[in-house]
Write a protein that holds these residues in place. Sequence first.
Motif, PDB file in Angstrom:
ATOM      1  N   ASP A  56       0.870  -1.174   0.000  1.00 12.66           N
ATOM      2  CA  ASP A  56       0.000   0.000   0.000  1.00 12.66           C
ATOM      3  C   ASP A  56       0.908   1.226   0.000  1.00 12.66           C
ATOM      4  O   ASP A  56       1.783   1.349   0.872  1.00 12.66           O
ATOM      5  CB  ASP A  56      -0.892  -0.001   1.252  1.00 12.66           C
ATOM      6  N   PRO A  57       0.739   2.148  -0.945  1.00 14.48           N
ATOM      7  CA  PRO A  57       1.650   3.293  -1.050  1.00 14.48           C
ATOM      8  C   PRO A  57       1.750   4.125   0.229  1.00 14.48           C
ATOM      9  O   PRO A  57       2.852   4.502   0.623  1.00 14.48           O
ATOM     10  CB  PRO A  57       1.058   4.120  -2.193  1.00 14.48           C
ATOM     11  N   LYS A  58       0.634   4.386   0.898  1.00 12.73           N
ATOM     12  CA  LYS A  58       0.676   5.203   2.115  1.00 12.73           C
ATOM     13  C   LYS A  58       1.377   4.468   3.253  1.00 12.73           C
ATOM     14  O   LYS A  58       2.166   5.060   3.981  1.00 12.73           O
ATOM     15  CB  LYS A  58      -0.731   5.622   2.536  1.00 12.73           C
ATOM     16  N   ALA A  59       1.081   3.177   3.412  1.00 12.88           N
ATOM     17  CA  ALA A  59       1.737   2.390   4.469  1.00 12.88           C
ATOM     18  C   ALA A  59       3.233   2.283   4.192  1.00 12.88           C
ATOM     19  O   ALA A  59       4.057   2.437   5.094  1.00 12.88           O
ATOM     20  CB  ALA A  59       1.101   1.010   4.579  1.00 12.88           C
ATOM     21  N   GLU A  60       3.599   2.044   2.928  1.00 12.39           N
ATOM     22  CA  GLU A  60       5.015   1.929   2.574  1.00 12.39           C
ATOM     23  C   GLU A  60       5.740   3.252   2.789  1.00 12.39           C
ATOM     24  O   GLU A  60       6.873   3.267   3.292  1.00 12.39           O
ATOM     25  CB  GLU A  60       5.156   1.462   1.122  1.00 12.39           C
ATOM     26  N   GLU A  61       5.091   4.352   2.453  1.00 14.83           N
ATOM     27  CA  GLU A  61       5.685   5.673   2.664  1.00 14.83           C
ATOM     28  C   GLU A  61       5.895   5.945   4.154  1.00 14.83           C
ATOM     29  O   GLU A  61       6.955   6.439   4.557  1.00 14.83           O
ATOM     30  CB  GLU A  61       4.782   6.750   2.052  1.00 14.83           C
ATOM     31  N   LEU A  62       4.901   5.610   4.970  1.00 14.68           N
ATOM     32  CA  LEU A  62       5.020   5.809   6.416  1.00 14.68           C
ATOM     33  C   LEU A  62       6.157   4.971   6.993  1.00 14.68           C
ATOM     34  O   LEU A  62       6.982   5.469   7.770  1.00 14.68           O
ATOM     35  CB  LEU A  62       3.693   5.465   7.114  1.00 14.68           C
ATOM     36  N   ALA A 155      -8.524 -10.658  21.761  1.00 10.41           N
ATOM     37  CA  ALA A 155      -9.401  -9.889  22.654  1.00 10.41           C
ATOM     38  C   ALA A 155      -9.053  -8.402  22.665  1.00 10.41           C
ATOM     39  O   ALA A 155      -9.911  -7.568  22.962  1.00 10.41           O
ATOM     40  CB  ALA A 155      -9.322 -10.455  24.079  1.00 10.41           C
ATOM     41  N   ALA A 156      -7.818  -8.051  22.335  1.00 12.32           N
ATOM     42  CA  ALA A 156      -7.399  -6.645  22.348  1.00 12.32           C
ATOM     43  C   ALA A 156      -8.050  -5.850  21.220  1.00 12.32           C
ATOM     44  O   ALA A 156      -8.246  -4.643  21.343  1.00 12.32           O
ATOM     45  CB  ALA A 156      -5.874  -6.547  22.223  1.00 12.32           C
ATOM     46  N   VAL A 157      -8.404  -6.531  20.137  1.00 11.44           N
ATOM     47  CA  VAL A 157      -8.950  -5.844  18.960  1.00 11.44           C
ATOM     48  C   VAL A 157     -10.393  -5.412  19.231  1.00 11.44           C
ATOM     49  O   VAL A 157     -11.239  -6.234  19.558  1.00 11.44           O
ATOM     50  CB  VAL A 157      -8.912  -6.767  17.719  1.00 11.44           C
ATOM     51  N   PRO A 158     -10.664  -4.118  19.098  1.00 11.70           N
ATOM     52  CA  PRO A 158     -12.032  -3.635  19.298  1.00 11.70           C
ATOM     53  C   PRO A 158     -12.967  -4.129  18.182  1.00 11.70           C
ATOM     54  O   PRO A 158     -12.516  -4.593  17.137  1.00 11.70           O
ATOM     55  CB  PRO A 158     -11.910  -2.116  19.233  1.00 11.70           C
ATOM     56  N   LEU A 159     -14.238  -3.966  18.410  1.00  8.70           N
ATOM     57  CA  LEU A 159     -15.250  -4.317  17.423  1.00  8.70           C
ATOM     58  C   LEU A 159     -15.042  -3.462  16.167  1.00  8.70           C
ATOM     59  O   LEU A 159     -14.904  -2.247  16.259  1.00  8.70           O
ATOM     60  CB  LEU A 159     -16.645  -4.067  18.005  1.00  8.70           C
ATOM     61  N   ILE A 160     -15.006  -4.116  15.027  1.00 14.15           N
ATOM     62  CA  ILE A 160     -14.846  -3.397  13.762  1.00 14.15           C
ATOM     63  C   ILE A 160     -16.239  -3.002  13.290  1.00 14.15           C
ATOM     64  O   ILE A 160     -17.049  -3.859  12.939  1.00 14.15           O
ATOM     65  CB  ILE A 160     -14.126  -4.265  12.714  1.00 14.15           C
ATOM     66  N   THR A 161     -16.502  -1.698  13.295  1.00 10.16           N
ATOM     67  CA  THR A 161     -17.839  -1.216  12.940  1.00 10.16           C
ATOM     68  C   THR A 161     -17.932  -0.693  11.515  1.00 10.16           C
ATOM     69  O   THR A 161     -19.001  -0.667  10.941  1.00 10.16           O
ATOM     70  CB  THR A 161     -18.292  -0.105  13.914  1.00 10.16           C
ATOM     71  N   LYS A 162     -16.819  -0.240  10.966  1.00 14.82           N
ATOM     72  CA  LYS A 162     -16.838   0.243   9.583  1.00 14.82           C
ATOM     73  C   LYS A 162     -15.491  -0.048   8.922  1.00 14.82           C
ATOM     74  O   LYS A 162     -14.443   0.321   9.435  1.00 14.82           O
ATOM     75  CB  LYS A 162     -17.161   1.736   9.522  1.00 14.82           C
ATOM     76  N   PRO A 163     -15.523  -0.736   7.794  1.00 16.65           N
ATOM     77  CA  PRO A 163     -14.274  -1.034   7.095  1.00 16.65           C
ATOM     78  C   PRO A 163     -13.826   0.167   6.265  1.00 16.65           C
ATOM     79  O   PRO A 163     -14.406   0.471   5.243  1.00 16.65           O
ATOM     80  CB  PRO A 163     -14.652  -2.219   6.206  1.00 16.65           C
ATOM     81  N   ASP A 164     -12.812   0.862   6.739  1.00 14.71           N
ATOM     82  CA  ASP A 164     -12.276   2.036   6.041  1.00 14.71           C
ATOM     83  C   ASP A 164     -10.870   1.749   5.531  1.00 14.71           C
ATOM     84  O   ASP A 164      -9.957   1.565   6.327  1.00 14.71           O
ATOM     85  CB  ASP A 164     -12.201   3.249   6.974  1.00 14.71           C
ATOM     86  N   GLY A 165     -10.695   1.705   4.223  1.00 18.21           N
ATOM     87  CA  GLY A 165      -9.361   1.563   3.642  1.00 18.21           C
ATOM     88  C   GLY A 165      -8.625   0.336   4.124  1.00 18.21           C
ATOM     89  O   GLY A 165      -9.198  -0.734   4.249  1.00 18.21           O
ATOM     90  N   ILE A 166      -7.347   0.523   4.441  1.00 18.29           N
ATOM     91  CA  ILE A 166      -6.530  -0.610   4.881  1.00 18.29           C
ATOM     92  C   ILE A 166      -6.683  -0.885   6.369  1.00 18.29           C
ATOM     93  O   ILE A 166      -6.298  -1.934   6.847  1.00 18.29           O
ATOM     94  CB  ILE A 166      -5.040  -0.433   4.531  1.00 18.29           C
ATOM     95  N   SER A 167      -7.249   0.077   7.125  1.00 15.72           N
ATOM     96  CA  SER A 167      -7.420  -0.131   8.559  1.00 15.72           C
ATOM     97  C   SER A 167      -8.628   0.644   9.084  1.00 15.72           C
ATOM     98  O   SER A 167      -8.730   1.844   8.861  1.00 15.72           O
ATOM     99  CB  SER A 167      -6.171   0.327   9.324  1.00 15.72           C
ATOM    100  N   PRO A 168      -9.514  -0.059   9.800  1.00 17.02           N
ATOM    101  CA  PRO A 168     -10.631   0.645  10.417  1.00 17.02           C
ATOM    102  C   PRO A 168     -10.196   1.399  11.680  1.00 17.02           C
ATOM    103  O   PRO A 168     -10.988   2.126  12.266  1.00 17.02           O
ATOM    104  CB  PRO A 168     -11.611  -0.481  10.753  1.00 17.02           C
ATOM    105  N   PHE A 169      -8.942   1.221  12.078  1.00 14.48           N
ATOM    106  CA  PHE A 169      -8.427   1.848  13.294  1.00 14.48           C
ATOM    107  C   PHE A 169      -7.251   2.766  12.975  1.00 14.48           C
ATOM    108  O   PHE A 169      -6.403   2.426  12.147  1.00 14.48           O
ATOM    109  CB  PHE A 169      -7.944   0.780  14.285  1.00 14.48           C
ATOM    110  N   PRO A 170      -7.168   3.905  13.665  1.00 17.87           N
ATOM    111  CA  PRO A 170      -5.980   4.746  13.495  1.00 17.87           C
ATOM    112  C   PRO A 170      -4.737   4.026  14.037  1.00 17.87           C
ATOM    113  O   PRO A 170      -4.823   3.305  15.039  1.00 17.87           O
ATOM    114  CB  PRO A 170      -6.286   5.982  14.343  1.00 17.87           C
ATOM    115  N   PHE A 171      -3.617   4.208  13.366  1.00 18.35           N
ATOM    116  CA  PHE A 171      -2.357   3.667  13.883  1.00 18.35           C
ATOM    117  C   PHE A 171      -1.264   4.688  13.652  1.00 18.35           C
ATOM    118  O   PHE A 171      -1.332   5.497  12.731  1.00 18.35           O
ATOM    119  CB  PHE A 171      -2.013   2.311  13.251  1.00 18.35           C
TER     120      PHE A 171
END
Length: 183
Positions: A56-62, A155-171
């Motif tokens: 993924d270009p954004k992940a690779e750039e980061l 168990a650490a992973v929260p409930l995924i409520t909306k699939p956004d892009g490569i990650s539904p969670f900020p990282f």
Amino acid sequence: MDSTYPTITIDLVLDRLTTKEVLRAVLHAILFHRLFGTIKPKTIEVLDVTMPGVKDPKAEELVNEKVDAFWKGIEGGTSKSGQIFVTFSERKAKKTWGFPMGEEDVVWEQWVINAEVRQPRSELDRQTADANLSASLTKTLETILTHTSSEQGRAAVPLITKPDGISPFPFKINVKVAGIDLG
């Protein structure tokens, strides 16, 4: 910071020649196992160890930006060790006195890569260092797989409520060298 979330630590002793390559591979492996959106996989070969990655270009750039920041911190300072933090969070409503006051990021997992760069003094030292680093990479991959497939890791992973892009969670990926935050 609240430390009720899991913190997974990876310790690496790196050779100057392979530092960037190894750190990129480890960061990609973590992201591969923790990005729950639609990702394109890739493989990364480093020191005869095959590691998963995210195409993924954004992940690779980061990843490249943070590895370069680590390298510049090591090269420009007296310390030859530092840390890279990968933090996963979720957006939650922030409440003050029971009233909603916007949103905040709440951390649900953090990965800490402790990296030390050493320069081998001879070809034999280099071969030994490469063999040790290869074993460390295999152990790192086992750590990632064991944690992400464990009951605690799931168990650490929260409930995924909306699939956004490569990650539904900020990282975030942050770099520290000699106690100085390099972003």
